[in-house]
Scaffold this active site. Structure first.
Site, PDB file in Angstrom:
ATOM      1  N   ASP A   9       8.184 -57.370  63.265  1.00 56.47           N
ATOM      2  CA  ASP A   9       7.152 -56.746  64.068  1.00 56.47           C
ATOM      3  C   ASP A   9       5.893 -56.725  63.178  1.00 56.47           C
ATOM      4  OD1 ASP A   9       5.977 -54.937  66.048  1.00 56.47           O
ATOM      5  OD2 ASP A   9       6.288 -53.391  64.544  1.00 56.47           O
ATOM      6  N   LEU A  10       4.722 -56.589  63.774  1.00 51.76           N
ATOM      7  CA  LEU A  10       3.498 -56.613  62.953  1.00 51.76           C
ATOM      8  C   LEU A  10       3.010 -55.196  62.618  1.00 51.76           C
ATOM      9  CD1 LEU A  10       1.155 -58.261  61.672  1.00 51.76           C
ATOM     10  CD2 LEU A  10       0.049 -58.234  63.902  1.00 51.76           C
ATOM     11  N   ASP A  11       2.560 -54.489  63.659  1.00 45.56           N
ATOM     12  CA  ASP A  11       1.990 -53.160  63.443  1.00 45.56           C
ATOM     13  C   ASP A  11       3.065 -52.186  62.949  1.00 45.56           C
ATOM     14  OD1 ASP A  11      -0.347 -54.148  64.446  1.00 45.56           O
ATOM     15  OD2 ASP A  11      -0.234 -53.144  66.373  1.00 45.56           O
ATOM     16  N   THR A  17      -1.570 -50.799  61.069  1.00 47.14           N
ATOM     17  CA  THR A  17      -2.656 -50.708  62.038  1.00 47.14           C
ATOM     18  C   THR A  17      -2.480 -49.514  62.978  1.00 47.14           C
ATOM     19  OG1 THR A  17      -1.409 -52.392  63.168  1.00 47.14           O
ATOM     20  CG2 THR A  17      -3.459 -53.101  62.150  1.00 47.14           C
ATOM     21  N   LYS A  45       3.768 -46.414  69.895  1.00 50.07           N
ATOM     22  CA  LYS A  45       4.103 -47.497  68.967  1.00 50.07           C
ATOM     23  C   LYS A  45       4.956 -48.561  69.632  1.00 50.07           C
ATOM     24  CE  LYS A  45       3.559 -44.976  64.675  1.00 50.07           C
ATOM     25  NZ  LYS A  45       4.215 -44.352  63.546  1.00 50.07           N
ATOM     26  N   SER A 114       5.239 -59.550  68.017  1.00 46.59           N
ATOM     27  CA  SER A 114       4.370 -58.385  68.191  1.00 46.59           C
ATOM     28  C   SER A 114       3.849 -58.281  69.613  1.00 46.59           C
ATOM     29  CB  SER A 114       3.176 -58.488  67.234  1.00 46.59           C
ATOM     30  OG  SER A 114       2.209 -57.521  67.561  1.00 46.59           O
ATOM     31  N   ALA A 115       3.728 -57.034  70.090  1.00 48.88           N
ATOM     32  CA  ALA A 115       3.167 -56.801  71.418  1.00 48.88           C
ATOM     33  C   ALA A 115       1.656 -56.994  71.413  1.00 48.88           C
ATOM     34  CB  ALA A 115       3.497 -55.374  71.849  1.00 48.88           C
ATOM     35  N   LYS A 145       7.945 -54.556  75.131  1.00 45.06           N
ATOM     36  CA  LYS A 145       9.135 -53.958  74.533  1.00 45.06           C
ATOM     37  C   LYS A 145       9.385 -52.643  75.280  1.00 45.06           C
ATOM     38  CE  LYS A 145       7.721 -55.719  69.973  1.00 45.06           C
ATOM     39  NZ  LYS A 145       7.138 -55.402  68.670  1.00 45.06           N
ATOM     40  N   GLU A 169      11.756 -53.656  62.646  1.00 42.23           N
ATOM     41  CA  GLU A 169      10.944 -52.933  63.635  1.00 42.23           C
ATOM     42  C   GLU A 169      10.703 -51.477  63.250  1.00 42.23           C
ATOM     43  OE1 GLU A 169       9.252 -52.180  66.256  1.00 42.23           O
ATOM     44  OE2 GLU A 169       9.115 -54.063  67.298  1.00 42.23           O
ATOM     45  N   ASP A 170       9.498 -50.971  63.546  1.00 44.48           N
ATOM     46  CA  ASP A 170       9.199 -49.567  63.232  1.00 44.48           C
ATOM     47  C   ASP A 170       9.173 -48.670  64.472  1.00 44.48           C
ATOM     48  OD1 ASP A 170       6.747 -50.696  64.241  1.00 44.48           O
ATOM     49  OD2 ASP A 170       5.738 -48.889  63.523  1.00 44.48           O
TER      50      ASP A 170
HETATM   51  P1  B16 Z   1      -3.076 -54.499  71.396  1.00 46.05           P
HETATM   52  P2  B16 Z   1       3.578 -54.268  67.446  1.00 46.05           P
HETATM   53  C1  B16 Z   1       1.912 -53.042  69.153  1.00 46.05           C
HETATM   54  O1  B16 Z   1       2.136 -53.919  68.081  1.00 46.05           O
HETATM   55  C2  B16 Z   1       1.506 -51.671  68.675  1.00 46.05           C
HETATM   56  O2  B16 Z   1       2.552 -51.055  67.959  1.00 46.05           O
HETATM   57  C3  B16 Z   1       1.155 -50.821  69.870  1.00 46.05           C
HETATM   58  O3  B16 Z   1       0.765 -49.518  69.463  1.00 46.05           O
HETATM   59  C4  B16 Z   1       0.029 -51.492  70.675  1.00 46.05           C
HETATM   60  O4  B16 Z   1      -0.277 -50.750  71.839  1.00 46.05           O
HETATM   61  C5  B16 Z   1       0.485 -52.906  71.069  1.00 46.05           C
HETATM   62  O5  B16 Z   1       0.840 -53.625  69.905  1.00 46.05           O
HETATM   63  C6  B16 Z   1      -0.593 -53.657  71.804  1.00 46.05           C
HETATM   64  O6  B16 Z   1      -1.662 -53.908  70.933  1.00 46.05           O
HETATM   65  O7  B16 Z   1      -3.805 -53.418  72.126  1.00 46.05           O
HETATM   66  O8  B16 Z   1      -3.728 -54.894  70.090  1.00 46.05           O
HETATM   67  O9  B16 Z   1      -2.806 -55.724  72.263  1.00 46.05           O
HETATM   68  O10 B16 Z   1       4.080 -52.997  66.847  1.00 46.05           O
HETATM   69  O11 B16 Z   1       4.429 -54.820  68.569  1.00 46.05           O
HETATM   70  O12 B16 Z   1       3.219 -55.315  66.402  1.00 46.05           O
HETATM   71 MG    MG Z   2       5.295 -51.840  65.365  1.00 44.67          MG
END
Ligand code: B16
Ligand code: MG
Length: 221
Positions: A9-11, A17, A45, A114-115, A145, A169-170
């Site tokens: 996962d990224l964030d 972030t 998250k 990542s989402a 997710k 994953e966090d």
């Molecule tokens: P964006 P991940 C997710 O990233 C974040 O954890 C989540 O808080 C955020 O709403 C989502 O990405 C969408 O991000 O607004 O930049 O498209 O944890 O899946 O890497």
């Molecule tokens: Mg994350």
């Protein structure tokens, strides 16, 4: 080891972030006079931008129309992009690059799941645009997710059977997505929060190939 790929996962796993998402959502909530705490932020998250907005609107018991919601989401993203545009490689979480390079040397493929639709910008800012063998993000995946789509897409791009993938994953929704994909999952963070993960570590700094083998054996036994 049977394991063939690690998907990150990224964030919250590779970069922190979450603090920028929180600041931007908090600013929007403030404008809407909705009280939004760090505890509420946990629920955001790993979930998509619109799903995050819906959670915040739910806290304030607000029901705006679709157009207004799109306007709010765009405003939040503008502020968020402003923060992440200033990110530097110093913001990569400890141990991430070392562990990924170790995996690559051992012939284990590395993917990103990542989402976030801002994934390309974040990777570019921290100098990681060429590190992963495959990147599945919110620009190519449409089901949020805990749907497994993002991790299944990454596995497909890596050409690895989901059974031989392990996800890092966090977020609670992300752990569920990994399990729904039929993959092994290591939670990054607290055991109390990531109760469904097969194993939990505090961060990637705690990971190396030996530990990975140990975790795989434990999951399989
Ligand atoms: P964006 P991940 C997710 O990233 C974040 O954890 C989540 O808080 C955020 O709403 C989502 O990405 C969408 O991000 O607004 O930049 O498209 O944890 O899946 O890497
Ligand atoms: Mg994350």
């Amino acid at each position: 080891m049977n394991l063939k790929a690690c998907i990150f996962d990224l964030d919250g796993v590779i970069v922190d972030t979450a603090k920028y998402h929180f600041l931007a959502w908090k600013r929007l909530a403030g404008q809407l006079k909705i009280e939004f705490t760090e505890k509420d932020n946990e629920r955001l998250k790993g979930v998509s931008r619109m799903a995050s907005l819906n959670i915040i609107l739910g806290i304030g018991n607000r029901h705006p129309d679709v157009r207004t919601k799109e306007k709010y989401a765009a405003l939040k993203n503008e502020w968020y992009v402003d923060y992440i545009s200033r990110m530097t490689p110093d913001e990569i979480l400890p141990g991430s690059v070392k562990f990924i390079n170790e995996l690559k040397k051992a012939g284990i493929k590395v993917g990103l799941g990542s989402a976030s639709r801002n994934t390309p910008l974040i990777l570019e800012r921290v100098g990681m645009e060429d590190l992963f063998d495959a990147v599945a993000d919110g620009n190519i995946v449409h089901k949020a997710k805990p749907d497994p789509e993002v991790f299944l897409t990454a596995a497909k791009m890596l050409n690895v059977d989901p059974r031989y993938c392990i996800v890092f994953e966090d977020a609670v929704a992300g752990v569920e997505a990994a399990l729904n994909a039929g993959m092994m999952c290591v939670g990054i963070g607290s055991e109390k929060i990531l109760t469904k993960a097969h194993f939990v570590v505090s961060g990637l700094a705690k990971m190396n190939i030996e530990k990975l083998k140990e975790i795989e054996e434990r999951i399989k036994s």
